[in-house]
Design a protein around this motif. Sequence first.
Motif, PDB file in Angstrom:
ATOM      1  N   PRO A  27       0.868  -1.158   0.080  1.00  0.00           N
ATOM      2  CA  PRO A  27      -0.121   0.121  -0.096  1.00  0.00           C
ATOM      3  C   PRO A  27       0.718   1.244  -0.006  1.00  0.00           C
ATOM      4  O   PRO A  27       0.526   2.087  -0.600  1.00  0.00           O
ATOM      5  CB  PRO A  27      -0.846   0.022   1.326  1.00  0.00           C
ATOM      6  N   ALA A  28       1.887   1.338   0.772  1.00  0.00           N
ATOM      7  CA  ALA A  28       2.869   2.481   0.790  1.00  0.00           C
ATOM      8  C   ALA A  28       3.160   2.738  -0.667  1.00  0.00           C
ATOM      9  O   ALA A  28       3.364   3.923  -0.970  1.00  0.00           O
ATOM     10  CB  ALA A  28       3.873   2.449   1.881  1.00  0.00           C
ATOM     11  N   ALA A  53       1.718   8.636   6.628  1.00  0.00           N
ATOM     12  CA  ALA A  53       0.925   7.989   7.654  1.00  0.00           C
ATOM     13  C   ALA A  53       0.997   6.608   7.861  1.00  0.00           C
ATOM     14  O   ALA A  53       1.000   6.080   8.888  1.00  0.00           O
ATOM     15  CB  ALA A  53      -0.569   8.674   7.716  1.00  0.00           C
ATOM     16  N   LEU A  54       0.775   6.067   6.579  1.00  0.00           N
ATOM     17  CA  LEU A  54       0.777   4.564   6.450  1.00  0.00           C
ATOM     18  C   LEU A  54       2.305   3.859   7.087  1.00  0.00           C
ATOM     19  O   LEU A  54       2.189   3.078   7.646  1.00  0.00           O
ATOM     20  CB  LEU A  54       0.624   4.206   5.237  1.00  0.00           C
ATOM     21  N   THR A  55       3.352   4.660   6.481  1.00  0.00           N
ATOM     22  CA  THR A  55       4.757   4.255   6.906  1.00  0.00           C
ATOM     23  C   THR A  55       4.988   4.517   8.522  1.00  0.00           C
ATOM     24  O   THR A  55       5.708   3.575   9.101  1.00  0.00           O
ATOM     25  CB  THR A  55       5.610   4.666   5.983  1.00  0.00           C
ATOM     26  N   SER A  59      -3.362   2.618  10.134  1.00  0.00           N
ATOM     27  CA  SER A  59      -3.953   1.806   8.863  1.00  0.00           C
ATOM     28  C   SER A  59      -4.352   2.397   7.760  1.00  0.00           C
ATOM     29  O   SER A  59      -4.299   3.833   7.636  1.00  0.00           O
ATOM     30  CB  SER A  59      -5.380   1.450   9.448  1.00  0.00           C
ATOM     31  N   LEU A  60      -4.470   1.732   6.589  1.00  0.00           N
ATOM     32  CA  LEU A  60      -4.717   2.365   5.350  1.00  0.00           C
ATOM     33  C   LEU A  60      -6.236   3.245   5.547  1.00  0.00           C
ATOM     34  O   LEU A  60      -6.024   4.527   4.987  1.00  0.00           O
ATOM     35  CB  LEU A  60      -5.206   1.319   4.403  1.00  0.00           C
ATOM     36  N   ALA A  61      -7.001   2.935   6.033  1.00  0.00           N
ATOM     37  CA  ALA A  61      -8.419   3.677   6.302  1.00  0.00           C
ATOM     38  C   ALA A  61      -7.964   5.266   6.984  1.00  0.00           C
ATOM     39  O   ALA A  61      -8.530   6.052   6.537  1.00  0.00           O
ATOM     40  CB  ALA A  61      -9.250   2.896   7.018  1.00  0.00           C
TER      41      ALA A  61
END
Length: 319
Positions: A27-28, A53-55, A59-61
């Motif tokens: 995702p990142a 923020a994901l790294t 969460s993805l959401a």
Amino acid sequence: MNSKPDNLALLLFLKNFRVLLSGGHNPAAALELMAAGAGGVHLRSHFTRAGQALTSGRSLAEALFDRKHPWPAGLGRCLKDLEAAAHPLENIFGFLEEAYAARARYYQPSDWRTYFLLVGQGLVALAVWLFLTGFVAPAFADMYTSFGARLPFLTQAFIDLTNLVRHHFLATTLVGIALILVLPLLVFKTSNPGFVFAVLRAGLDRGLNLGQGLAAAAALTENPWLRRRVLAGLKGLDPSRNPAQALAASGLFPKFAAGLLAQGQGAVAEIAAYYEARAVKVRIVELVGAGLFITLICLAVAFLIAIYLPLFQMAGVVS
């Protein structure tokens, strides 16, 4: 919050993200590629913030739906619930892509802003019509009545209508306002269960169960009345209640569909195909709004013809 992307931009985002996940990107990395290919500054900065923020462990959401996100709120609720249920991200985004494509195919009145827009248009049309029939037309009506000659049918009909409005001005105004408030509300509450079954079919194909599909349909719709009906049907999946009766009692699912859903999930595809063939592919709300002004224009043209028709006849007699 930034201005929301249109349906096409949203579908492209869901599709591209799914394709990147299918291609083996995490995702990142997918968000980094989305940021590099974003066409606007706001989307580029949004994808960059989401990747950071994901790294950092979110969460993805949570990463995609920060305070400045441009996406529909229902998409965030749906993604959060499905991500918490440990569904694969590729399946989640494939489902969301199909669900939003289904929403574009089916008629759905949006939120209360649409209702108030229709009411505002109706009130403007009513005000113009009352002004013409209550204040402008009486001057011509009094003049033509003093002639004592037989008037054309259209002119006489408008004079009679003018007298009716003048003698019952308050009642006419109240009836007009009531119709303007009620009729758009009836259109606003119109719902097509085909959207729900299309979402259910897409969810079942991607590994969701019936309850998760109904919850997703409730989150993705912009119609609050439809959302309440879907949530009422979702309560029918409570083991302590009869599912078929509860689904039918929600007011959204026909009895035959509620019975098939209660028996199992295999009938969802057949029901969805049935509604797909009957899908309403015009936006009735837009037609209602346009119809108000078209009706006003037609009435104004008829009014002008009725007012000036006796003058044309008199000019012909004099010549």
